[in-house]
Structure formats: structure tokens, C-alpha cells
Design a protein around this motif. Structure first.
Motif, PDB file in Angstrom:
ATOM      1  N   GLY A 197       0.816  -1.220   0.000  1.00 46.05           N
ATOM      2  CA  GLY A 197       0.000   0.000   0.000  1.00 46.05           C
ATOM      3  C   GLY A 197       0.843   1.260   0.000  1.00 46.05           C
ATOM      4  N   VAL A 198       1.877   1.278   0.834  1.00 45.44           N
ATOM      5  CA  VAL A 198       2.696   2.501   0.904  1.00 45.44           C
ATOM      6  C   VAL A 198       3.528   2.662  -0.363  1.00 45.44           C
ATOM      7  CG1 VAL A 198       4.671   1.524   2.177  1.00 45.44           C
ATOM      8  CG2 VAL A 198       4.110   3.929   2.432  1.00 45.44           C
ATOM      9  N   VAL A 199       4.037   1.554  -0.909  1.00 42.12           N
ATOM     10  CA  VAL A 199       4.809   1.638  -2.158  1.00 42.12           C
ATOM     11  C   VAL A 199       3.896   2.122  -3.291  1.00 42.12           C
ATOM     12  CG1 VAL A 199       6.007   0.268  -3.914  1.00 42.12           C
ATOM     13  CG2 VAL A 199       6.520  -0.082  -1.486  1.00 42.12           C
ATOM     14  N   ASN A 200       2.687   1.579  -3.342  1.00 45.92           N
ATOM     15  CA  ASN A 200       1.728   1.977  -4.369  1.00 45.92           C
ATOM     16  C   ASN A 200       1.422   3.468  -4.271  1.00 45.92           C
ATOM     17  OD1 ASN A 200      -0.216   1.466  -6.484  1.00 45.92           O
ATOM     18  ND2 ASN A 200      -1.807   1.655  -4.922  1.00 45.92           N
ATOM     19  N   LYS A 215      11.628   3.489  -0.743  1.00 44.17           N
ATOM     20  CA  LYS A 215      12.145   2.218  -0.217  1.00 44.17           C
ATOM     21  C   LYS A 215      11.484   1.939   1.125  1.00 44.17           C
ATOM     22  CE  LYS A 215      16.627   2.099  -2.512  1.00 44.17           C
ATOM     23  NZ  LYS A 215      16.330   3.188  -3.466  1.00 44.17           N
ATOM     24  N   VAL A 216      11.260   0.666   1.375  1.00 43.27           N
ATOM     25  CA  VAL A 216      10.640   0.254   2.632  1.00 43.27           C
ATOM     26  C   VAL A 216      11.628  -0.623   3.377  1.00 43.27           C
ATOM     27  CG1 VAL A 216       8.747  -1.074   3.635  1.00 43.27           C
ATOM     28  CG2 VAL A 216       8.319   0.400   1.670  1.00 43.27           C
ATOM     29  N   GLY A 217      11.854  -0.324   4.661  1.00 42.86           N
ATOM     30  CA  GLY A 217      12.792  -1.089   5.475  1.00 42.86           C
ATOM     31  C   GLY A 217      12.148  -2.325   6.085  1.00 42.86           C
ATOM     32  N   THR A 218      12.932  -3.065   6.805  1.00 40.77           N
ATOM     33  CA  THR A 218      12.425  -4.267   7.472  1.00 40.77           C
ATOM     34  C   THR A 218      11.507  -3.880   8.634  1.00 40.77           C
ATOM     35  OG1 THR A 218      14.491  -5.368   6.939  1.00 40.77           O
ATOM     36  CG2 THR A 218      13.122  -6.385   8.636  1.00 40.77           C
ATOM     37  N   PRO A 219      10.294  -4.406   8.660  1.00 47.33           N
ATOM     38  CA  PRO A 219       9.386  -4.081   9.773  1.00 47.33           C
ATOM     39  C   PRO A 219       9.931  -4.584  11.109  1.00 47.33           C
ATOM     40  CG  PRO A 219       8.190  -5.070   7.938  1.00 47.33           C
ATOM     41  CD  PRO A 219       9.645  -5.246   7.645  1.00 47.33           C
ATOM     42  N   ILE A 247       6.717  -0.086   9.981  1.00 49.97           N
ATOM     43  CA  ILE A 247       7.286  -0.288   8.645  1.00 49.97           C
ATOM     44  C   ILE A 247       8.015   0.995   8.268  1.00 49.97           C
ATOM     45  CG2 ILE A 247       6.770  -0.765   6.219  1.00 49.97           C
ATOM     46  CD1 ILE A 247       4.111  -2.067   7.199  1.00 49.97           C
ATOM     47  N   PRO A 248       9.358   0.976   8.278  1.00 47.50           N
ATOM     48  CA  PRO A 248      10.095   2.196   7.929  1.00 47.50           C
ATOM     49  C   PRO A 248       9.933   2.529   6.445  1.00 47.50           C
ATOM     50  CG  PRO A 248      11.508   0.590   9.031  1.00 47.50           C
ATOM     51  CD  PRO A 248      10.266  -0.119   8.623  1.00 47.50           C
ATOM     52  N   VAL A 249       9.796   3.822   6.158  1.00 46.30           N
ATOM     53  CA  VAL A 249       9.632   4.289   4.781  1.00 46.30           C
ATOM     54  C   VAL A 249      10.732   5.314   4.498  1.00 46.30           C
ATOM     55  CG1 VAL A 249       8.083   5.474   3.176  1.00 46.30           C
ATOM     56  CG2 VAL A 249       7.121   3.956   4.922  1.00 46.30           C
ATOM     57  N   TYR A 250      11.453   5.115   3.401  1.00 41.24           N
ATOM     58  CA  TYR A 250      12.524   6.037   3.015  1.00 41.24           C
ATOM     59  C   TYR A 250      12.166   6.649   1.668  1.00 41.24           C
ATOM     60  CZ  TYR A 250      14.712   2.910   6.399  1.00 41.24           C
ATOM     61  OH  TYR A 250      14.960   2.149   7.513  1.00 41.24           O
ATOM     62  N   ALA A 275      15.402  12.124   0.903  1.00 38.13           N
ATOM     63  CA  ALA A 275      16.377  11.992   1.994  1.00 38.13           C
ATOM     64  C   ALA A 275      15.674  11.812   3.339  1.00 38.13           C
ATOM     65  CB  ALA A 275      17.257  13.229   2.038  1.00 38.13           C
ATOM     66  N   TYR A 276      14.386  11.503   3.313  1.00 39.88           N
ATOM     67  CA  TYR A 276      13.575  11.551   4.533  1.00 39.88           C
ATOM     68  C   TYR A 276      13.153  10.161   5.004  1.00 39.88           C
ATOM     69  CZ  TYR A 276      13.166  16.162   2.442  1.00 39.88           C
ATOM     70  OH  TYR A 276      13.446  17.362   1.845  1.00 39.88           O
ATOM     71  N   HIS A 277      12.859  10.085   6.278  1.00 43.76           N
ATOM     72  CA  HIS A 277      12.327   8.867   6.873  1.00 43.76           C
ATOM     73  C   HIS A 277      10.890   9.128   7.355  1.00 43.76           C
ATOM     74  CE1 HIS A 277      16.562   7.164   8.086  1.00 43.76           C
ATOM     75  NE2 HIS A 277      16.471   7.519   6.816  1.00 43.76           N
ATOM     76  N   ALA A 278      10.040   8.137   7.167  1.00 40.21           N
ATOM     77  CA  ALA A 278       8.676   8.173   7.701  1.00 40.21           C
ATOM     78  C   ALA A 278       8.344   6.753   8.137  1.00 40.21           C
ATOM     79  CB  ALA A 278       7.703   8.669   6.633  1.00 40.21           C
ATOM     80  N   ALA A 279       7.126   6.507   8.548  1.00 38.19           N
ATOM     81  CA  ALA A 279       6.767   5.143   8.958  1.00 38.19           C
ATOM     82  C   ALA A 279       5.264   4.905   8.824  1.00 38.19           C
ATOM     83  CB  ALA A 279       7.195   4.885  10.404  1.00 38.19           C
TER      84      ALA A 279
END
Lengths: 120, 149
Positions: B12-15, B26-30, B132-135, B138-142
Motif C-alpha cells: 500500500g505505501v509503495v503503491n 524504499k521500505v525497510g524491514t518491519p 514499517i520504515p519508509v525512506y 532523503a527523509y524517513h517516515a513510517a
């Protein structure tokens, strides 16, 4: 040129739809943040086409579609919603919507969906 | 929570980001966190979930990411009102899209948006949440998932 009402509780989505419709095919005559506001604006402006969100406060999109269709059975409604399950799409179509566009969407996808809605 | 369930929200977040002008997300390891220390950035959009799953899903991001995200969807007005609107819309879209997997009984609320310290997010203390980390840029979200079946 067809008159268009936009119904969505997100102002940025309403503005995105308005920007996409910067063409000679549609003229935005009303913009509503929920179903209740949409019913009031519909009576005042009588648009030919409506884009309708489903998850909204006060009155949701399904209830609004039902009431709008009771006022104008020729109304062309395009549902634009993040609710991506088949049952919701079928319910909206049964209430009178003619198309369904899933969020998120691109400008091209919106224009294609609106064109399909008004060409049939 | 199964890997398959988490994947629904990752998809969902990638979409969502792939429908912007800067698609490279990019999505990190949950990972799991205790609910007495919820993950949060500057602004958070929370969706309440009911039906077979109960709890909440939220998207949390720094203000600067949301300003750039507004620009990336063609919105030039990066006012506070639109930042709150956007964080709620992202949360709503990710949660709503999950119904393609969970069906219409996966009921979602309208979003509630909050700003500020993590202690303003009240989660059931007996549960833990998946982050679920979201990159993006240059920013990070979740995206944070707090659900029980």
C-alpha cells in the motif's frame, strides 16, 4: 461542456481533481467536503457529472449516491475511493454510480475514467 | 501478525508513492515496538480499524517530507492545513487499499490527524505495534500497524 461537482473530504484531492479538469470538457461548478454538503450544492448547481469519495464524515458516499440518484436518475457519478474491495465497488454501482477509480490515481487515469463515464 | 498481512500495508505505501512524481520509495524491514513508546514524527494520520481486525493503522512523517510530497503530487500550497490533509489522506489510502486483500469487513474510520509528541498517540498497552520504515528522498517516515484479530 459538462458541469462537474467534486465530493471529497480532502481539500488536496478536490484541488487535484480541479487541476486535472483544466480542459474544455468539464466545468467545475461545485466542490463539497461531505455527502450532506454535496446534496445542498447539488440542488443549487445541478451538475451533470459528480466525482464521489466514499469515506467521509457526516454522510458517506454510498448514502449520498443514493440520494443524488433519487433527485436525478441521469446523473453520471464516478466514485473515487481508496476502498479497493470488489464488494464496495459493486455496492456503489448498484446505487447508481457508473464508474469506479481507486486512489491513488494519476491525472491520466482520472481523465480516462471521466471520459469513459461521459462517452457511454 | 503474519508476513502476508504486513505485506499488504507495505504494498500500500509503495503503491501510494509510485503515484507521485518521485516514485523512488524504499521500505525497510518491519520491527516490533512496545505501545508505551509509539513511533512518531512531526505529523501523524491515524485510521481506526474495526471488523475482523481491530486497532489502528497510522502514517507518520516529518513536516518537510510532507511538504515535498505535496509538491510531488502537484499541490503548490504547502500550508499547515494541506500538510494535515495529506498525512490523513496517505493513511486513508493505505488502509483503504488493504480492503482488496481483507475484504469489505475491514472497516476503516475517517482519519484523525495529530501533531507533536509521541505521547499523544494512545495505543492499547497490552499490544505491540509493527513499524514499517519508509525512506523517500532523503527523509524517513513510517507506517505503523497496531491490529489484533
Amino acid at each position: 461542456m459538462l458541469s462537474l461537482m467534486i465530493v471529497d473530504d480532502s481539500n488536496i484531492i478536490r484541488r487535484k481533481i480541479e487541476r486535472c479538469n483544466d480542459s474544455d470538457k468539464f466545468r467545475v461548478v461545485a466542490s463539497a467536503a461531505n455527502g450532506a454538503e454535496a446534496l445542498d450544492l447539488f440542488k443549487q448547481t445541478r451538475p451533470q457529472v459528480v466525482t464521489m469519495d466514499l469515506t467521509m464524515p457526516e454522510m458517506d458516499g454510498i448514502a449520498c449516491i443514493q440520494q443524488l440518484m433519487a433527485m436525478d436518475s441521469n446523473l453520471r457519478i464516478l466514485v473515487i475511493s481508496a476502498l479497493s474491495d470488489k464488494a464496495t465497488g459493486i455496492e456503489a454501482l448498484k446505487k447508481g454510480a457508473r464508474g469506479f477509480l481507486c486512489k491513488p490515481f494519476t491525472d491520466d487515469q482520472l481523465l480516462e475514467a471521466l471520459t469513459e463515464l461521459t462517452d457511454d | 501478525m503474519s508476513q502476508e498481512t504486513l505485506q499488504v500495508f507495505i504494498d500500500g505505501v509503495v503503491n501510494y508513492f509510485q503515484h507521485t512524481n518521485d516514485k523512488d520509495v524504499k521500505v525497510g524491514t518491519p520491527y516490533l515496538v512496545e505501545n508505551n513508546n509509539p513511533a512518531a514524527y512531526d505529523v501523524t494520520g491515524i485510521i481506526g480499524i474495526s471488523g475482523p481486525y481491530r486497532g489502528c493503522v497510522y502514517f507518520t512523517a516529518p513536516r518537510i517530507l510532507l511538504k515535498h510530497l505535496l509538491l510531488s503530487i502537484g499541490e503548490m500550497d504547502t500550508s499547515n492545513e494541506h500538510i494535515f490533509d495529506l498525512v490523513g489522506e496517505v493513511a486513508n489510502t493505505i488502509s483503504g487499499n488493504a480492503r482488496s486483500r481483507f475484504g469489505h469487513e475491514f472497516m476503516i474510520s475517517v482519519p484523525v490527524m495529530i501533531e507533536g509528541a509521541p505521547n499523544q498517540i494512545h495505543l492499547p498497552s497490552r499490544m505491540r505495534s509493527y513499524v514499517i520504515p519508509v525512506y523517500w528522498k532523503a527523509y524517513h517516515a513510517a507506517v505503523v500497524i497496531c491490529l489484533e484479530q
